[in-house]
Design a protein around this motif. Sequence first.
Motif, mmCIF file in Angstrom:
data_model
loop_
_atom_site.group_PDB
_atom_site.id
_atom_site.type_symbol
_atom_site.label_atom_id
_atom_site.label_comp_id
_atom_site.label_asym_id
_atom_site.label_seq_id
_atom_site.Cartn_x
_atom_site.Cartn_y
_atom_site.Cartn_z
ATOM 1 N N GLU A 1 -4.491 -9.571 -41.530
ATOM 2 C CA GLU A 1 -3.847 -9.990 -40.274
ATOM 3 C C GLU A 1 -3.807 -11.508 -40.173
ATOM 4 O OE1 GLU A 1 -6.740 -7.845 -40.064
ATOM 5 O OE2 GLU A 1 -5.333 -6.223 -40.491
ATOM 6 N N ALA B 1 -1.305 -12.856 -42.591
ATOM 7 C CA ALA B 1 0.055 -12.482 -42.169
ATOM 8 C C ALA B 1 0.526 -13.363 -41.016
ATOM 9 C CB ALA B 1 0.087 -11.010 -41.765
ATOM 10 N N THR B 2 -0.368 -13.627 -40.058
ATOM 11 C CA THR B 2 -0.019 -14.495 -38.933
ATOM 12 C C THR B 2 0.374 -15.883 -39.430
ATOM 13 O OG1 THR B 2 -1.680 -13.306 -37.680
ATOM 14 C CG2 THR B 2 -0.868 -15.337 -36.700
ATOM 15 N N GLN C 1 3.815 -15.708 -41.016
ATOM 16 C CA GLN C 1 4.907 -15.497 -40.045
ATOM 17 C C GLN C 1 5.406 -16.813 -39.462
ATOM 18 O OE1 GLN C 1 3.012 -12.702 -37.462
ATOM 19 N NE2 GLN C 1 3.572 -10.955 -38.743
ATOM 20 N N LYS D 1 -0.753 -6.492 -48.207
ATOM 21 C CA LYS D 1 -0.391 -6.125 -46.831
ATOM 22 C C LYS D 1 0.017 -7.380 -46.049
ATOM 23 C CE LYS D 1 -2.175 -3.401 -42.967
ATOM 24 N NZ LYS D 1 -1.876 -4.314 -41.892
ATOM 25 N N ASP E 1 3.632 -7.877 -44.343
ATOM 26 C CA ASP E 1 3.770 -8.057 -42.893
ATOM 27 C C ASP E 1 4.245 -9.458 -42.520
ATOM 28 O OD1 ASP E 1 2.819 -5.542 -42.808
ATOM 29 O OD2 ASP E 1 0.801 -6.046 -42.103
ATOM 30 N N GLY E 2 3.673 -10.465 -43.223
ATOM 31 C CA GLY E 2 3.926 -11.847 -42.819
ATOM 32 C C GLY E 2 5.170 -12.458 -43.439
ATOM 33 N N PRO F 1 8.024 -10.623 -45.311
ATOM 34 C CA PRO F 1 8.704 -9.490 -45.979
ATOM 35 C C PRO F 1 9.887 -9.940 -46.826
ATOM 36 C CG PRO F 1 9.135 -9.496 -43.610
ATOM 37 C CD PRO F 1 8.120 -10.546 -43.845
#
Length: 444
Positions: free
Chosen positions: A190, A193-194, A197, A215, A219-220, A222
């Motif tokens: 997480e 990913a943050t 992003q 992952k 998520d971050g 794609p």
Amino acid sequence: MDATLLFPLPEGMLIEDVQATETSLSLTVRATHPTSCCPFCSQASSSIHSHYQRTLSDASCVGRQVQLSLTVRRFYCRNRVCERKVFTERLPHFVQPWARMTIRLSQHLQAVGLATSSRGGIKLAVRLGMQTSRQTLLRRIMELPDLPEESVLYLGIDDFSLWRGQRFGTILVNLETHHIVDLLADRRAETAATWMQQRPDIMAVSRDRGAEYAKAAADGAPQAINVADRFHVVKNLTEALQLLLARCQEEIKAASQTPEPCQDEQSKQVVSLEEWRPPEPAHVEKARLARRAGRYARYQQVVELQEGGMKPKEIAQRMGIAQRTIRRWLASGTFPEARKRRKRQSSFEVFAPYVLSRWKAGERNGLALWREIKEQGYTGTGRTVYRYLETLKQAEGKRICQPATPRSAFSANTAVWLGCRVIRRAWMRWSKRIWLLFAKPASR
Ligand SMILES: [Zn+2]
């Protein structure tokens, strides 16, 4: 001779005395500039209030530590509207007002710290005549201003340990500039990913083969292609090759082993009927030995992992073997040999004791033996009799001492063949996985 020629100081500073020992230089220095500017109102003043001493460490001189005993002054500020009435003399390009080392020594330590590590840096700095500590080196590096935030197109991501084996952080590197872009406090998907992003221009993420960063990238970022970084590909390949070589080592050992000399009475023994199996073809035996070597290598690895404190469940997950098998292997205490293949029932079984007794009596003619048991009612072919005799011959051959001629079966050609096979198998196994990483960016 003017000492400042050997030990340069800024304008307006005078060396009054030099004391030298084998490892250090002590310089008495005085500031002589007639005026100094007030740090509040910037107005120059020549009204001296008092003098005081500062002790400073300076850049080394030919490997000797340098200590400055610097006499500086306090000045009156004559600006009536200025709040500060008395100020200390400033030497802006030489030393900060609160510092205990000169700016140039600080820069030298910074360079040493950046080029080495904290522990290595101390050793190097001491060798160069700069007394320092680990904390000082780290402080000097931490004082450096942050680089302006740059656009990251190709991102390298991996974990690093803050406390070995206990706490991990994440390091993010711009693979174009090779600069560390950021450090994250943990290695959770997480968090990474943050971070990703906030940077939508990332085109490729180079990472390890772990699930967390996969992952995070999915998520971050794609839009980015995922690639396995070279370090981890080589590491995984090395591990796989080691495993394969370990298996082949068993084959190599088996191929190059000299038959052990045996006792005379053993040479007379022949294989029992219970032990007897029709001899297996060479390629079948080879495959069986390879399978056994593989099992043995895996068994050894399991034992090593258990000795390292790993639980059967973790071992099973790591090695891709059923947990039940792992528990059975560990419970057995020794390498569990594969069960012998089941013996097929044959009409020859009834006549085998007779053939064995004739063999022991010296009869070696298969055809004659077949005819003898045929008269007793044996309906099978002579082939079974020959195969049985072949086994008896092999059993005798193995037990007869032949120490003079060790097997040279494992020749250079065999080694080359084995090497080629190992590389081919490794390539077939890994090339597909590497290709998968490129081919399925979003799902990996
Ligand atoms: Zn002032």
